[in-house]
Design a protein around this motif. Structure first.
Motif, short mmCIF file in Angstrom:
data_model
loop_
_atom_site.label_atom_id
_atom_site.label_comp_id
_atom_site.label_asym_id
_atom_site.label_seq_id
_atom_site.Cartn_x
_atom_site.Cartn_y
_atom_site.Cartn_z
N GLY A 1 0.82 -1.22 0.00
CA GLY A 1 0.00 0.00 0.00
C GLY A 1 0.85 1.26 0.00
N LEU A 2 0.24 2.36 -0.41
CA LEU A 2 0.97 3.62 -0.52
C LEU A 2 1.01 4.41 0.79
N SER A 3 0.20 4.01 1.77
CA SER A 3 0.20 4.65 3.10
C SER A 3 -0.01 6.16 3.00
N ARG A 4 -0.86 6.60 2.08
CA ARG A 4 -1.05 8.04 1.88
C ARG A 4 -1.56 8.73 3.14
N VAL B 1 -3.30 -15.12 4.75
CA VAL B 1 -3.07 -13.78 4.21
C VAL B 1 -3.43 -12.74 5.27
N CYS B 2 -2.59 -11.71 5.39
CA CYS B 2 -2.98 -10.57 6.21
C CYS B 2 -2.30 -9.31 5.70
N ALA B 3 -2.90 -8.18 6.03
CA ALA B 3 -2.32 -6.90 5.69
C ALA B 3 -1.19 -6.58 6.67
N CYS B 4 -0.31 -5.68 6.25
CA CYS B 4 0.87 -5.35 7.07
C CYS B 4 0.53 -4.40 8.20
N MET C 1 -1.28 7.74 6.20
CA MET C 1 -0.31 7.66 7.30
C MET C 1 0.81 8.69 7.12
N GLY C 2 1.19 8.95 5.87
CA GLY C 2 2.26 9.91 5.61
C GLY C 2 3.63 9.27 5.54
N SER C 3 3.74 8.00 5.91
CA SER C 3 4.99 7.24 5.78
C SER C 3 4.62 5.77 5.70
N ASN C 4 5.57 4.92 5.33
CA ASN C 4 5.29 3.50 5.15
C ASN C 4 4.88 2.88 6.48
N LYS C 5 3.60 2.52 6.61
CA LYS C 5 3.12 2.04 7.91
C LYS C 5 3.71 0.70 8.29
N GLY D 1 6.49 -20.98 5.30
CA GLY D 1 7.28 -19.95 4.63
C GLY D 1 6.45 -18.70 4.50
N ILE D 2 7.12 -17.55 4.28
CA ILE D 2 6.42 -16.26 4.22
C ILE D 2 6.80 -15.55 2.92
N ILE D 3 5.79 -14.96 2.28
CA ILE D 3 5.98 -14.11 1.12
C ILE D 3 5.49 -12.71 1.48
N VAL D 4 6.29 -11.71 1.19
CA VAL D 4 5.88 -10.32 1.40
C VAL D 4 5.54 -9.72 0.03
N SER D 5 4.30 -9.30 -0.11
CA SER D 5 3.85 -8.68 -1.36
C SER D 5 4.08 -7.18 -1.24
N THR D 6 4.96 -6.65 -2.10
CA THR D 6 5.50 -5.30 -1.88
C THR D 6 4.93 -4.25 -2.82
#
Length: 205
Positions: free
Chosen positions: A14-17, A94-97, A19-23, A47-52
């Motif tokens: 996500g762009l974290s608009r 699956v979960c959000a960061c 939040m103002g910074s990468n949450k 195992g873990i995959i980070v979707s960036t």
């Protein structure tokens, strides 16, 4: 004890608009919000995959597979698609960061519900009528429909869940699977105020 292999997918593109910074990289208990989510998820997966999204450089230091979107700018469905494409297991948690109050019990409970329940391609919580699609279990069989929605630019997650016959689980079902304080665990944060509120809650009793 689970005999299936599972992959964990964390959506961190996500762009974290607001939040103002990468949450994902905000401080949390000496680590980061993303680190806290990984710590909660890791005991339940192989195992873990980070979707960036398009921001792989921000996560280069992580010892996990990081994947970019094949369909950039199309939101969480694009992030889920990219991670499922490279996942080597049928089922994926699956979960959000931005959900640092999630606990290992949540992911273990979702696994139990998935493995002991009826045949579905996705399982997500639904609390008081509100669906939480970014904290669920997804089978790789959802990929064809998911990719078609991205191609057609139909990006509403809840409509896609209806299309694939998602199973919704409520608080009672989650509690029966050993998940407690469900509503608190599913708290997420989009603004600095929400971040401070959730962080303060984590230090409570």
């Amino acid at each position: 004890m689970s005999t299936m292999e599972w992959t964990g997918i964390i959506l961190a593109g996500g762009l974290s608009r607001r939040m103002g910074s990468n949450k994902a990289l905000l401080e949390w208990n000496g680590s980061s919000v993303l680190g806290q989510v990984i710590q909660a998820m890791a005991p339940a997966v192989d195992g873990i995959i980070v979707s960036t999204g398009t921001n792989t450089a921000a996560y280069n230091a992580l010892p996990y597979d990081c994947v970019q979107d094949y369909y950039p700018g199309r939101g969480p469905l694009a992030g889920l698609h990219a991670a499922l494409e490279v996942s080597e297991t049928d089922w994926n948690l699956v979960c959000a960061c931005d959900m640092p109050l999630l606990e290992p019990s949540f992911f273990k409970g979702l696994k139990w519900l998935t493995e002991s329940g009826q045949e579905h391609h996705a399982i997500v919580p639904r609390l008081a009528g509100r669906v939480h699609p970014l904290a669920g279990a997804y089978h790789r069989r959802v990929l064809p429909e998911l990719e078609q929605r991205l191609i057609d630019n139909r990006l509403k997650v809840t409509q896609w869940l209806e299309e694939i016959g998602c199973r919704y689980v409520d608080i009672d079902e989650l509690e029966s699977a050993g998940v407690h304080n469900v509503a608190i665990q599913l708290s997420n944060m989009n603004t600095p105020e929400e971040y401070e509120h959730i962080r303060n809650r984590s230090y409570g009793p």
